[in-house]
Design a protein around this motif. Structure first.
Motif, PDB file in Angstrom:
ATOM      1  N   HIS A 222       0.860  -1.215  -0.029  1.00 13.23           N
ATOM      2  CA  HIS A 222      -0.230   0.091  -0.088  1.00 13.23           C
ATOM      3  C   HIS A 222       0.766   1.316   0.079  1.00 13.23           C
ATOM      4  O   HIS A 222       0.326   2.086  -0.453  1.00 13.23           O
ATOM      5  N   CYS A 223       2.032   1.289   0.667  1.00 14.27           N
ATOM      6  CA  CYS A 223       2.966   2.489   0.839  1.00 14.27           C
ATOM      7  C   CYS A 223       3.561   2.690  -0.777  1.00 14.27           C
ATOM      8  O   CYS A 223       3.520   3.696  -1.067  1.00 14.27           O
ATOM      9  N   PHE A 224       3.512   1.399  -1.375  1.00 13.51           N
ATOM     10  CA  PHE A 224       4.154   1.651  -2.749  1.00 13.51           C
ATOM     11  C   PHE A 224       3.102   2.396  -3.769  1.00 13.51           C
ATOM     12  O   PHE A 224       3.607   3.037  -4.653  1.00 13.51           O
ATOM     13  N   GLY A 225       2.029   2.043  -3.584  1.00 13.79           N
ATOM     14  CA  GLY A 225       1.073   2.521  -4.701  1.00 13.79           C
ATOM     15  C   GLY A 225      -0.241   2.986  -4.203  1.00 13.79           C
ATOM     16  O   GLY A 225      -0.765   3.992  -4.539  1.00 13.79           O
ATOM     17  N   ALA A 226      -0.974   2.114  -3.540  1.00 11.40           N
ATOM     18  CA  ALA A 226      -2.488   2.090  -3.480  1.00 11.40           C
ATOM     19  C   ALA A 226      -2.956   2.910  -2.341  1.00 11.40           C
ATOM     20  O   ALA A 226      -3.851   3.670  -2.471  1.00 11.40           O
ATOM     21  N   GLY A 227      -1.706   3.655  -1.607  1.00 11.30           N
ATOM     22  CA  GLY A 227      -2.352   4.267  -0.448  1.00 11.30           C
ATOM     23  C   GLY A 227      -2.409   3.590   0.754  1.00 11.30           C
ATOM     24  O   GLY A 227      -2.826   2.755   0.746  1.00 11.30           O
ATOM     25  N   VAL A 228      -1.682   4.323   1.914  1.00  6.64           N
ATOM     26  CA  VAL A 228      -1.853   3.691   2.963  1.00  6.64           C
ATOM     27  C   VAL A 228      -2.581   4.488   4.173  1.00  6.64           C
ATOM     28  O   VAL A 228      -2.762   5.526   4.211  1.00  6.64           O
ATOM     29  N   GLY A 229      -3.188   3.638   4.943  1.00  7.96           N
ATOM     30  CA  GLY A 229      -4.252   4.299   6.025  1.00  7.96           C
ATOM     31  C   GLY A 229      -3.778   3.970   7.323  1.00  7.96           C
ATOM     32  O   GLY A 229      -3.076   2.803   7.593  1.00  7.96           O
ATOM     33  N   LEU A 230      -4.251   4.647   8.429  1.00  6.97           N
ATOM     34  CA  LEU A 230      -4.026   4.162   9.786  1.00  6.97           C
ATOM     35  C   LEU A 230      -4.335   2.938  10.083  1.00  6.97           C
ATOM     36  O   LEU A 230      -3.743   2.206  10.793  1.00  6.97           O
ATOM     37  N   ARG A 263      14.738  -4.100   6.636  1.00  8.59           N
ATOM     38  CA  ARG A 263      14.628  -2.726   6.921  1.00  8.59           C
ATOM     39  C   ARG A 263      13.082  -2.215   7.076  1.00  8.59           C
ATOM     40  O   ARG A 263      12.957  -1.338   7.741  1.00  8.59           O
ATOM     41  N   TRP A 264      12.320  -2.702   6.182  1.00  7.95           N
ATOM     42  CA  TRP A 264      10.840  -2.409   5.978  1.00  7.95           C
ATOM     43  C   TRP A 264      10.195  -2.566   7.530  1.00  7.95           C
ATOM     44  O   TRP A 264       9.539  -1.931   8.038  1.00  7.95           O
ATOM     45  N   ILE A 265      10.559  -3.908   7.769  1.00  2.35           N
ATOM     46  CA  ILE A 265      10.188  -4.243   9.146  1.00  2.35           C
ATOM     47  C   ILE A 265      10.569  -3.314  10.434  1.00  2.35           C
ATOM     48  O   ILE A 265       9.921  -2.981  11.247  1.00  2.35           O
ATOM     49  N   ARG A 266      11.598  -2.892  10.344  1.00  2.00           N
ATOM     50  CA  ARG A 266      12.431  -2.107  11.319  1.00  2.00           C
ATOM     51  C   ARG A 266      11.829  -0.768  11.273  1.00  2.00           C
ATOM     52  O   ARG A 266      11.206  -0.374  12.442  1.00  2.00           O
ATOM     53  N   VAL A 267      11.366   0.055  10.129  1.00  2.00           N
ATOM     54  CA  VAL A 267      10.600   0.977   9.687  1.00  2.00           C
ATOM     55  C   VAL A 267       9.162   1.094  10.591  1.00  2.00           C
ATOM     56  O   VAL A 267       8.810   2.013  11.313  1.00  2.00           O
ATOM     57  N   ILE A 342      13.096   1.929   1.668  1.00  2.00           N
ATOM     58  CA  ILE A 342      12.465   1.118   2.722  1.00  2.00           C
ATOM     59  C   ILE A 342      12.546  -0.449   2.244  1.00  2.00           C
ATOM     60  O   ILE A 342      12.635  -1.371   3.089  1.00  2.00           O
ATOM     61  N   ALA A 343      12.566  -0.669   1.002  1.00  2.00           N
ATOM     62  CA  ALA A 343      12.730  -2.211   0.645  1.00  2.00           C
ATOM     63  C   ALA A 343      13.026  -2.203  -0.836  1.00  2.00           C
ATOM     64  O   ALA A 343      12.280  -2.333  -1.786  1.00  2.00           O
ATOM     65  N   PRO A 344      14.535  -1.899  -0.866  1.00  2.43           N
ATOM     66  CA  PRO A 344      15.000  -1.895  -2.336  1.00  2.43           C
ATOM     67  C   PRO A 344      14.688  -2.760  -3.500  1.00  2.43           C
ATOM     68  O   PRO A 344      14.039  -2.425  -4.267  1.00  2.43           O
ATOM     69  N   ALA A 345      14.860  -4.122  -2.965  1.00  6.60           N
ATOM     70  CA  ALA A 345      14.501  -5.188  -4.137  1.00  6.60           C
ATOM     71  C   ALA A 345      13.181  -5.491  -4.276  1.00  6.60           C
ATOM     72  O   ALA A 345      12.684  -5.416  -5.612  1.00  6.60           O
ATOM     73  N   ALA A 349      11.394  -4.752  -8.047  1.00  7.10           N
ATOM     74  CA  ALA A 349      10.274  -5.518  -8.608  1.00  7.10           C
ATOM     75  C   ALA A 349       9.037  -5.140  -8.775  1.00  7.10           C
ATOM     76  O   ALA A 349       8.481  -5.369  -9.913  1.00  7.10           O
ATOM     77  N   VAL A 350       8.397  -4.048  -7.940  1.00  4.70           N
ATOM     78  CA  VAL A 350       7.087  -3.506  -8.139  1.00  4.70           C
ATOM     79  C   VAL A 350       7.038  -2.689  -9.455  1.00  4.70           C
ATOM     80  O   VAL A 350       6.346  -2.527 -10.163  1.00  4.70           O
ATOM     81  N   PHE A 351       8.459  -1.703  -9.480  1.00  3.65           N
ATOM     82  CA  PHE A 351       8.300  -0.838 -10.632  1.00  3.65           C
ATOM     83  C   PHE A 351       8.409  -1.625 -11.985  1.00  3.65           C
ATOM     84  O   PHE A 351       7.744  -1.288 -12.908  1.00  3.65           O
ATOM     85  N   LEU A 352       9.182  -2.671 -11.906  1.00  6.15           N
ATOM     86  CA  LEU A 352       9.094  -3.589 -13.266  1.00  6.15           C
ATOM     87  C   LEU A 352       7.756  -4.227 -13.600  1.00  6.15           C
ATOM     88  O   LEU A 352       7.325  -3.949 -14.782  1.00  6.15           O
ATOM     89  N   SER A 353       7.104  -4.566 -12.279  1.00  2.00           N
ATOM     90  CA  SER A 353       5.644  -5.191 -12.837  1.00  2.00           C
ATOM     91  C   SER A 353       4.867  -4.138 -13.234  1.00  2.00           C
ATOM     92  O   SER A 353       4.064  -4.468 -14.087  1.00  2.00           O
ATOM     93  N   LEU A 354       4.801  -2.698 -12.641  1.00  6.06           N
ATOM     94  CA  LEU A 354       4.188  -1.863 -13.127  1.00  6.06           C
ATOM     95  C   LEU A 354       4.304  -1.293 -14.712  1.00  6.06           C
ATOM     96  O   LEU A 354       3.376  -1.087 -15.363  1.00  6.06           O
ATOM     97  N   VAL A 355       5.742  -1.502 -15.119  1.00  2.17           N
ATOM     98  CA  VAL A 355       6.050  -1.157 -16.431  1.00  2.17           C
ATOM     99  C   VAL A 355       5.392  -2.073 -17.418  1.00  2.17           C
ATOM    100  O   VAL A 355       4.586  -1.853 -18.440  1.00  2.17           O
TER     101      VAL A 355
END
Lengths: 364, 89
Positions: A222-230, A263-267, A342-345, A349-355
């Motif tokens: 959700h952070c990557f694209g769709a929008g994240v909520g509380l 790293r993402w889980i730490r954040v 926050i999660a480079p790999a 992968a998400v970027f390539l999938s969106l392309v």
């Protein structure tokens, strides 16, 4: 952080931890200020949880009567929707059980059990995960009942079962990086166990480490694209409290590292400690996790749940497929630097999938 | 008689609120606020089968009120609840 976010967080914490002390020093608000808090609670899909917090305020600090009545009516609707989803889940799981299929319940209904008042959590879809063979059988079973199934962009099958929207998934943990996918176990191999939810309904859920990872990675998506909520963060905070004691520290750290989300889980842990913990721990102000957690908060304030009501722009709700895809892609690109940190790999992968998706290179 | 189990009283602070979301008209919701005595009576009535007499008995036991007044009040409340659909037909 805006004033309405700050006040909303206090109301939500009071409910999550059933702790009225979270509201010590809560200011007397004008009608306009209360309206802003209420709107923010809807945008972040936590209006039921926040209402529970409102109930812990001293009477003189209550919202104006008209707003309170509207808020209570909304809380009532949330509770009714949860009851309907419990009924629909019971009948659907019963059908699958009779056919020898054993899906695992993801997120929604399962996440509600971590809350002190499960039916005040806004429920979404019924998300079920199957191993590949069972998934084909389940899709065919639903189609044989004359219920139309739609295939969504991520490969899940979507349909309505009585009053609820249902999604069939093949992935428990929504990771896209090829390395992480190779390292993840086949869902059919994962140990699942049964838990009881609000209505006494028994539902199968993944093993604790997998379930916590599933919730954490879902927020990343959700952070990557769709929008994240509380609500997403509340799910994680509550699940973490319940599940982490059941997981060995070594197993958890190693799983997150192997799948490239350490790293993402730490954040995420820093975010929940900072904004949702009943007693925020002392955090080193110069850590990168802290800075990233603050950027995630800004993202949450900007987008709201599912990005349905982004501030200062048109809602993505109701947009058609290509426009929505472009919207998701542009949202991803706007936050690409954050995603890469926050999660480079996974971001790559998400970027390539969106392309691929936007160029129509993927058949669904 | 029995209260409609689909309708629940919600208490927040000094507010006692009933939400009646009509299943036939999903966008139409009635919201009612009860005074503390009516809310207390609702609690008594929601324990199971009740009549004006049983509610009057409960009122007499809880408040300093004579039996005739309590019965008249209980009948008036029941009449209102019936009109609003809070009581099963």
């Amino acid at each position: 952080m805006t004033q309405e976010t700050d006040l909303l967080l206090r109301l939500v914490r009071a409910s999550l931890w059933q702790d009225p002390r979270q509201l010590d020093g809560f200011p007397r608000l004008s009608e306009h200020e209360w309206t802003l808090v209420y709107r923010e609670s809807k945008r972040q899909t936590v209006s039921g949880v926040a209402l529970d917090g409102v109930g812990m305020l001293p009477d003189p600090l209550f919202p104006p009567r008209q707003l309170l009545l509207r808020w209570v009516a909304r809380g009532d609707a949330i509770e009714r929707a949860c009851r309907r989803m419990e009924r629909d889940s019971a009948s659907l799981l019963g059908l699958f059980r009779r056919e020898g299929l054993s899906p695992v319940v993801q997120k929604g209904l399962a996440a509600g059990r971590f809350y002190p008042r499960p039916r005040l959590r806004v429920c979404g879809d019924i998300d079920l995960c199957f191993d590949p063979l069972s998934r084909r059988k389940a899709d065919a079973l639903i189609a044989s009942l004359g219920i139309p199934l739609k295939m969504s962009a991520d490969g899940s099958a979507v349909y309505r079962w009585d009053g609820s929207e249902v999604e069939h998934h093949s992935d428990l943990v929504e990771l896209q990086s090829p390395l992480a996918r190779r390292r993840m176990k086949d869902p059919s191999q994962l140990p699942a166990h049964t838990v009881s939810v609000a209505s006494g309904l028994e539902i199968p859920v993944p093993a604790p480490a997998t379930e916590l990872l599933m919730i954490g990675v879902h927020i990343l998506k959700h952070c990557f694209g769709a929008g994240v909520g509380l609500r997403h963060f509340c799910d994680y905070a509550m699940a973490r409290r319940a599940l982490l004691p059941l997981i060995s520290e070594g197993e958890w750290t190693e799983t997150c590292r192997r799948l490239g989300v350490a790293r993402w889980i730490r954040v995420l842990d820093t975010f929940t400690d900072l904004y949702l913990s009943p007693t925020p721990p002392a955090l080193n102000p110069n850590t990168s996790s802290l800075n990233l957690a603050k950027r995630i908060l800004a993202l949450m304030e900007e987008g709201g749940n599912f990005g349905l009501h982004p501030r200062g722009s048109a809602s993505r709700h109701g947009q058609n497929g290509p426009r929505r895809k472009l919207g998701t892609a542009s949202s991803f690109l706007r936050h690409a630097s954050l995603s890469a940190r926050i999660a480079p790999a996974e971001a790559l992968a998400v970027f390539l999938s969106l392309v691929r998706g936007n160029l129509g290179l993927r058949a669904h | 008689m029995n209260l409609n189990p689909d309708i629940r009283l919600r208490s927040l602070g000094r507010h006692h609120i009933i939400v009646d979301a009509s299943p036939e008209q999903t966008n139409f919701t009635n919201v009612y606020e009860l005074n503390p005595t009516a809310a207390w009576l609702w609690g008594v009535a929601s324990e199971g089968d009740f009549t004006a007499e049983t509610l009057a008995d409960a009122l007499c036991a809880e408040y300093e009120v004579d039996r005739a007044t309590a019965l008249a009040d209980a009948e008036a409340v029941i009449e209102k609840w019936r009109r609003f659909g809070f009581i099963l037909p």
